[in-house]
Design an enzyme around this catalytic site. Structure first.
Site, PDB file in Angstrom:
ATOM      1  N   GLU A 163      36.859  33.188  45.759  1.00  0.00           N
ATOM      2  CA  GLU A 163      37.612  33.613  46.953  1.00  0.00           C
ATOM      3  C   GLU A 163      36.975  34.866  47.546  1.00  0.00           C
ATOM      4  O   GLU A 163      36.504  35.738  46.817  1.00  0.00           O
ATOM      5  CB  GLU A 163      39.059  33.900  46.524  1.00  0.00           C
ATOM      6  CG  GLU A 163      39.990  34.297  47.649  1.00  0.00           C
ATOM      7  CD  GLU A 163      41.407  34.543  47.131  1.00  0.00           C
ATOM      8  OE1 GLU A 163      41.857  33.802  46.229  1.00  0.00           O
ATOM      9  OE2 GLU A 163      42.055  35.496  47.607  1.00  0.00           O
TER      10      GLU A 163
ATOM     11  N   GLU B   8      39.584  40.072  41.091  1.00  0.00           N
ATOM     12  CA  GLU B   8      40.333  39.186  40.182  1.00  0.00           C
ATOM     13  C   GLU B   8      39.403  38.245  39.441  1.00  0.00           C
ATOM     14  O   GLU B   8      38.583  37.567  40.059  1.00  0.00           O
ATOM     15  CB  GLU B   8      41.353  38.342  40.977  1.00  0.00           C
ATOM     16  CG  GLU B   8      42.369  39.183  41.724  1.00  0.00           C
ATOM     17  CD  GLU B   8      43.178  38.380  42.748  1.00  0.00           C
ATOM     18  OE1 GLU B   8      43.361  37.158  42.560  1.00  0.00           O
ATOM     19  OE2 GLU B   8      43.624  38.990  43.732  1.00  0.00           O
TER      20      GLU B   8
ATOM     21  N   LYS C 106      48.964  32.401  52.627  1.00  0.00           N
ATOM     22  CA  LYS C 106      49.944  33.446  52.323  1.00  0.00           C
ATOM     23  C   LYS C 106      50.901  33.521  53.507  1.00  0.00           C
ATOM     24  O   LYS C 106      50.507  34.012  54.583  1.00  0.00           O
ATOM     25  CB  LYS C 106      49.241  34.800  52.162  1.00  0.00           C
ATOM     26  CG  LYS C 106      48.373  34.931  50.912  1.00  0.00           C
ATOM     27  CD  LYS C 106      47.525  36.199  51.012  1.00  0.00           C
ATOM     28  CE  LYS C 106      46.911  36.601  49.670  1.00  0.00           C
ATOM     29  NZ  LYS C 106      45.927  37.691  49.839  1.00  0.00           N
TER      30      LYS C 106
ATOM     31  N   GLU D 182      48.913  43.015  39.552  1.00  0.00           N
ATOM     32  CA  GLU D 182      49.348  41.630  39.350  1.00  0.00           C
ATOM     33  C   GLU D 182      49.504  41.285  37.880  1.00  0.00           C
ATOM     34  O   GLU D 182      49.653  40.112  37.522  1.00  0.00           O
ATOM     35  CB  GLU D 182      48.362  40.665  40.027  1.00  0.00           C
ATOM     36  CG  GLU D 182      48.347  40.825  41.543  1.00  0.00           C
ATOM     37  CD  GLU D 182      47.409  39.852  42.247  1.00  0.00           C
ATOM     38  OE1 GLU D 182      46.722  39.064  41.564  1.00  0.00           O
ATOM     39  OE2 GLU D 182      47.378  39.887  43.489  1.00  0.00           O
TER      40      GLU D 182
ATOM     41  N   SER E   4      45.070  44.706  49.297  1.00  0.00           N
ATOM     42  CA  SER E   4      43.763  44.425  49.920  1.00  0.00           C
ATOM     43  C   SER E   4      43.996  43.499  51.113  1.00  0.00           C
ATOM     44  O   SER E   4      43.563  42.358  51.134  1.00  0.00           O
ATOM     45  CB  SER E   4      42.799  43.812  48.907  1.00  0.00           C
ATOM     46  OG  SER E   4      43.225  42.538  48.498  1.00  0.00           O
TER      47      SER E   4
ATOM     48  N   ASP F 254      40.335  34.090  52.248  1.00  0.00           N
ATOM     49  CA  ASP F 254      41.649  34.750  52.280  1.00  0.00           C
ATOM     50  C   ASP F 254      41.634  35.716  53.468  1.00  0.00           C
ATOM     51  O   ASP F 254      42.143  35.411  54.549  1.00  0.00           O
ATOM     52  CB  ASP F 254      41.870  35.455  50.942  1.00  0.00           C
ATOM     53  CG  ASP F 254      43.065  36.396  50.935  1.00  0.00           C
ATOM     54  OD1 ASP F 254      43.856  36.380  51.887  1.00  0.00           O
ATOM     55  OD2 ASP F 254      43.220  37.172  49.956  1.00  0.00           O
TER      56      ASP F 254
ATOM     57  N   LYS G  28      48.153  30.289  43.512  1.00  0.00           N
ATOM     58  CA  LYS G  28      47.673  31.510  42.853  1.00  0.00           C
ATOM     59  C   LYS G  28      48.823  32.490  42.755  1.00  0.00           C
ATOM     60  O   LYS G  28      49.280  33.022  43.771  1.00  0.00           O
ATOM     61  CB  LYS G  28      46.514  32.108  43.658  1.00  0.00           C
ATOM     62  CG  LYS G  28      45.798  33.232  42.890  1.00  0.00           C
ATOM     63  CD  LYS G  28      44.532  33.698  43.581  1.00  0.00           C
ATOM     64  CE  LYS G  28      44.825  34.702  44.660  1.00  0.00           C
ATOM     65  NZ  LYS G  28      43.726  35.679  44.876  1.00  0.00           N
TER      66      LYS G  28
ATOM     67  N   ASP H 261      38.318  36.187  42.597  1.00  0.00           N
ATOM     68  CA  ASP H 261      38.540  36.655  43.962  1.00  0.00           C
ATOM     69  C   ASP H 261      37.758  37.952  44.088  1.00  0.00           C
ATOM     70  O   ASP H 261      38.127  38.965  43.495  1.00  0.00           O
ATOM     71  CB  ASP H 261      40.038  36.896  44.219  1.00  0.00           C
ATOM     72  CG  ASP H 261      40.300  37.407  45.647  1.00  0.00           C
ATOM     73  OD1 ASP H 261      39.327  37.587  46.411  1.00  0.00           O
ATOM     74  OD2 ASP H 261      41.482  37.641  45.970  1.00  0.00           O
TER      75      ASP H 261
ATOM     76  N   HIS I 247      43.537  46.758  43.219  1.00  0.00           N
ATOM     77  CA  HIS I 247      44.738  46.525  42.404  1.00  0.00           C
ATOM     78  C   HIS I 247      44.803  47.397  41.158  1.00  0.00           C
ATOM     79  O   HIS I 247      45.794  47.369  40.434  1.00  0.00           O
ATOM     80  CB  HIS I 247      44.840  45.048  42.001  1.00  0.00           C
ATOM     81  CG  HIS I 247      45.049  44.140  43.181  1.00  0.00           C
ATOM     82  ND1 HIS I 247      44.925  42.784  43.110  1.00  0.00           N
ATOM     83  CD2 HIS I 247      45.397  44.416  44.458  1.00  0.00           C
ATOM     84  CE1 HIS I 247      45.174  42.242  44.301  1.00  0.00           C
ATOM     85  NE2 HIS I 247      45.450  43.212  45.134  1.00  0.00           N
TER      86      HIS I 247
ATOM     87  N   HIS J 249      50.517  34.182  46.148  1.00  0.00           N
ATOM     88  CA  HIS J 249      51.325  35.404  46.120  1.00  0.00           C
ATOM     89  C   HIS J 249      50.569  36.561  46.771  1.00  0.00           C
ATOM     90  O   HIS J 249      49.444  36.401  47.237  1.00  0.00           O
ATOM     91  CB  HIS J 249      51.671  35.760  44.664  1.00  0.00           C
ATOM     92  CG  HIS J 249      50.474  36.158  43.833  1.00  0.00           C
ATOM     93  ND1 HIS J 249      50.579  36.746  42.597  1.00  0.00           N
ATOM     94  CD2 HIS J 249      49.121  36.043  44.061  1.00  0.00           C
ATOM     95  CE1 HIS J 249      49.380  36.977  42.106  1.00  0.00           C
ATOM     96  NE2 HIS J 249      48.486  36.559  42.969  1.00  0.00           N
TER      97      HIS J 249
END
Ligand code: PGA
Ligand code: ZN
Length: 398
Positions: free
Chosen positions: A272, A154, A324, A195, A42, A299, A375, A231, A145, A352
């Site tokens: 997030e 998430e 990131k 993840e 993403s 993000d 994270k 998230d 994901h 990550h």
């Protein structure tokens, strides 16, 4: 001694089974550093450009390796200036942000090794033990994901009451385990997403219930508070000026109200990407309404980029920045993002990507920058590589 003598680049596997770039840097004294680029699913529209790994490697061999050779690996700014000069663009599309970040991190490790210093110390940090990066553990998820799972990407355990990194890491793993037990009790089959989070075919509402029940149970078990966060990765839901959930569409104002309600109903401590990656004003509204009681983290909004973070600061958008390194291409640029965030009371969260390797550099980066959060998942080998490194750093330093 610390001068770069040799650089190698190769394709290795990431956790999705895709190729990614790995770099080795060797100094004149024989010190060695190795690092690999992660990769997002993403990804934000404004991220630095990832090239196909074979192309990134070819370009980096041609342009970056000659410039890196002879640079002082212990001087990260020089290393990263050499990478930027070799690239020659403002988005790393010349050599690929994937090649750049692998080289930047490998050089940092070689520099640290040449000096005989742990990486987190070389990068500027000390582990003080009074404050450590609280790991955010992804325990249920969907979005980009996992197929046929939640809309929100998430659902996170936030062990903000943990007395140590190690207690926090084990608490998150336990929340993950309890969620698995609760799903089994409900006869809901669930595989895992990219993840390692459970990816059941349930609605977001049921996922919030499962998360709340599991974190409450684990809080009682461990004797400290394990809170919750999300998230949303809302840019992935955003289409035709609205947020496209499985069973309904939310207009921008409805999305903001929805997130406010979620923060209040579930006491979310961390949110997030609640809105689209272009909506600085929406972030500012939301931050006005709930920013005093939760972190609103950008993000895809900020992409670890100081210009976009500054724009957010000016607008009052958010109060937290995801960091990131591969979004911006070098460790130095990631450091600059952390600094700008910190100077403006935005909480940095070192993160990550969904596609990862056993590389554990972000654990050191989180400690080096004294980030309040990191994270990096809850379970799975490429996630535990970072979590176990945090435990080792804590053990080494206390
Ligand atoms: P990505 O997801 O690595 O697939 O971008 C992680 C995130 O959105 O935080
Ligand atoms: Zn995100």
């Amino acid at each position: 001694m610390t001068t770069v003598a040799d650089v190698r680049l190769r394709r290795v596997l990431d956790s999705r089974g895709n190729p990614t770039v790995e770099a080795d840097v060797l100094t004149e004294s024989g010190a060695f550093g190795r690092a690999a680029a992660p990769s997002g699913a993403s990804t934000g529209a404004h991220e630095a450009i990832e090239l196909p790994p074979a192309e990134a490697i070819a370009k980096a061999r041609e342009h970056a390796v000659p410039r890196l050779t002879g640079v002082d690996a212990a001087d990260q700014r020089s290393v990263d200036r050499a990478l930027a000069a070799a690239d020659g663009t403002d988005d790393f599309s010349g050599i690929g942000a994937n090649a750049a970040v692998a080289l930047s991190m490998a050089a940092a490790k070689a520099g640290a090794a040449a000096l005989g210093t742990p990486l987190y110390q070389h990068l500027g940090g000390t582990f003080r033990g009074d404050g450590f990066p609280v790991p955010l553990g992804n325990v249920i998820g969907g979005g980009e994901h996992a197929a046929d799972a939640t809309d929100i990407q998430e659902f996170l355990a936030v062990p903000s009451g943990a007395p140590s990194v190690s207690d926090a890491v084990f608490a998150n793993a336990r929340v993950h385990e309890v969620v698995g037990e609760l799903l089994a009790e409900r006869d809901v089959p669930a595989g895992k997403g990219d993840e390692g989070a459970w990816a059941p075919s349930v609605g977001d509402g049921e996922a919030f219930e499962l998360l709340a029940e599991a974190t409450d149970r684990v809080s009682d078990e461990v004797g400290f508070h394990v809170g919750t966060g999300v998230d949303v990765a809302a840019a992935e839901l955003h289409e035709d000026d609205a947020y496209q959930y499985t069973n309904r569409v939310r207009l921008r104002a409805e999305q903001i109200d929805y997130v406010v309600d979620l923060v209040e109903e579930y006491d979310l401590e961390y949110v997030e990407d609640p809105l689209d990656e272009e909506d600085f004003d929406g972030y500012a509204d939301l931050t006005d309404r709930v920013g005093d009681r939760t972190l609103i983290c950008g993000d895809d909004l900020f992409v670890t980029d100081v210009d976009r973070i500054q724009r957010g600061i000016d607008a009052g958008a958010g109060n937290s920045v995801l960091i990131k390194p591969n979004q911006i291409g070098t460790l130095s640029a990631a450091f600059d993002a952390v600094e700008l965030a910190r100077e403006n009371a935005y909480a940095p969260v070192v993160s990550h990507r969904s596609g990862e390797t056993e590389d554990a550099t972000i654990a050191h980066l989180a400690v080096a920058t004294d980030a309040p959060f990191v994270k990096t998942g809850a379970v799975g080998g490429e996630r535990t590589a970072k979590l176990n490194e945090l435990i080792r750093i804590e053990d080494d330093a206390l």
